[in-house]
Design an enzyme around this catalytic site. Structure first.
Site, short mmCIF file in Angstrom:
data_model
loop_
_atom_site.label_atom_id
_atom_site.label_comp_id
_atom_site.label_asym_id
_atom_site.label_seq_id
_atom_site.Cartn_x
_atom_site.Cartn_y
_atom_site.Cartn_z
N ALA A 1 -51.78 -69.15 -0.15
CA ALA A 1 -51.63 -70.48 -0.73
C ALA A 1 -50.24 -70.62 -1.31
CB ALA A 1 -52.69 -70.72 -1.80
N TYR B 1 -42.83 -69.86 -11.31
CA TYR B 1 -43.83 -70.27 -10.32
C TYR B 1 -43.20 -70.55 -8.96
CZ TYR B 1 -47.74 -72.89 -8.28
OH TYR B 1 -48.76 -73.33 -7.46
N LEU C 1 -53.08 -55.29 -9.32
CA LEU C 1 -53.44 -53.88 -9.20
C LEU C 1 -54.03 -53.64 -7.81
CD1 LEU C 1 -55.15 -53.55 -12.70
CD2 LEU C 1 -52.77 -53.05 -12.11
N SER D 1 -53.42 -67.35 -8.54
CA SER D 1 -52.17 -67.66 -9.22
C SER D 1 -52.42 -68.77 -10.22
CB SER D 1 -51.09 -68.11 -8.24
OG SER D 1 -49.92 -68.53 -8.94
N THR E 1 -57.29 -67.79 -15.70
CA THR E 1 -57.36 -69.25 -15.66
C THR E 1 -58.62 -69.73 -14.95
OG1 THR E 1 -56.05 -69.37 -13.62
CG2 THR E 1 -54.85 -69.50 -15.71
N GLY E 2 -59.30 -68.85 -14.22
CA GLY E 2 -60.54 -69.22 -13.55
C GLY E 2 -61.71 -69.25 -14.52
N GLY F 1 -51.32 -55.80 2.05
CA GLY F 1 -51.67 -54.41 2.35
C GLY F 1 -53.14 -54.29 2.74
#
Length: 326
Positions: free
Chosen positions: A119, A150, A64, A80, A40-41, A107
């Site tokens: 966020a 969502y 991943l 997201s 979406t970016g 992690g």
């Protein structure tokens, strides 16, 4: 690049908020590592940063394993889908980035001994039964409804973030972001402001879902970025609402857009989507107290800047996403 510069990793870096965060941290003298899988970016949001020594970009899906060599001081997880059209179109990816993705970011933060800001969203409150919404309200969410992919991904994200804080002692920050707008938003992504402005620019009637009495509270992006920056550097670990408490009905807001654009179009009404919230208004008492923050940009000024940005888009851009999503 100076070795003394702090390093911040920003996921979702090519998105609306992520790209503005990249700009802010570059301005503040950080080295910025941006990550985005570009679902979406859009690279055009950050292409002006590519020539800078203190900016790196990784085209990577954070669902991943994330490998960042060297020092990392801060992580801001903004990866997201955030619009209804996106997360209804790619529900599995939305759930994965909100679970596997945030797990990988946490992690990484643990491995690097870095502070992380995640966020979250006002959607954790669902269709609220408490108004305005305070951080102490637990929400009213349908986990199996269409918006659940969502809403529940974000609620899980908060839960696992706090688990890493309490179990591993990780430094965490949680921002519950309310409706935000400004330049670099995508037209017709399902959110109110770009939808209204895109329709006005194309000479179409403005579409309101429901009877228009439902409310929203809109925060200009510059104000939001300031709040996020202060939250990251604060000592507060619990969720904090970041948004503008100035509430307005969609009917009133449509009139503001018509006045701003000067377009001779009407307002049309369609059925309200399932679980669409009737009210949205943040209680920002906590943000005022712990961050010394509140929004400064008046809605008229912010809308003018946003509309001017949309006016610069080409005809292809103006109509492109209508063809994709209709």
């Amino acid at each position: 690049m100076s070795e003394s510069k702090k390093v911040v990793v920003i996921t979702g870096a090519a998105g609306f908020l992520g790209s503005h965060l990249c700009d802010r941290f570059i301005k503040e003298g950080y080295k910025v590592i941006g990550i985005d899988n570009l679902i979406t970016g859009d690279l055009k949001n950050i292409e002006h940063l590519f020539k800078l020594e203190d900016f790196e970009f990784y085209n990577h899906d954070i669902s991943l394993f994330i490998n960042i060599p060297g020092r990392v001081d801060y992580i801001l997880n903004f990866a997201s889908p955030a619009s209804p059209i996106d997360y209804l179109k790619i529900p599995i990816q939305t759930l994965k980035v909100g679970s596997l993705g945030v797990h990988n970011c946490l992690g990484l933060a643990k491995a690097k001994n870095a502070r992380i800001l995640v966020a979250s969203t006002s959607e954790v409150y669902g269709d609220p039964e408490v108004h305005p919404q305070k951080e102490t309200y637990w929400g009213h969410v349908n986990p199996v409804g269409p918006r659940g992919v969502y809403d529940e991904a974000k609620r899980f994200q908060e839960a696992i973030t706090m688990a890493y804080h309490t179990f591993h002692g990780l430094e965490v920050r949680i921002a519950r972001i309310f409706n935000t707008y400004g330049p670099r938003m995508r037209l017709n992504d399902g959110r109110v402001i770009p939808a209204f402005m895109g329709q006005a620019l194309r000479g179409e009637d403005l579409t309101i879902f429901g009877d228009g009495t439902q409310t929203r509270s809109f925060c200009f992006v510059d104000d939001l970025i300031e709040g996020l920056y202060r939250l990251l550097l604060s000592d507060y670990t619990g969720p904090v609402n970041i948004g503008n408490p100035q509430e307005i009905s969609l009917n009133e807001f449509a009139e503001e857009i018509l006045k701003l654009t000067g377009k001779n179009v009407k307002v049309s009404y369609k059925p309200l989507p399932v679980d669409d919230p009737k009210q949205r208004q943040p209680d920002i008492t906590l943000a005022r107290e712990v961050l010394g923050w509140e929004p400064k940009v008046e809605r008229a000024e912010g809308l003018q800047k946003t509309y001017e940005y949309f006016q610069t888009l080409s005809q292809e851009e103006l109509y492109k996403e209508v063809r994709i999503f209709n």
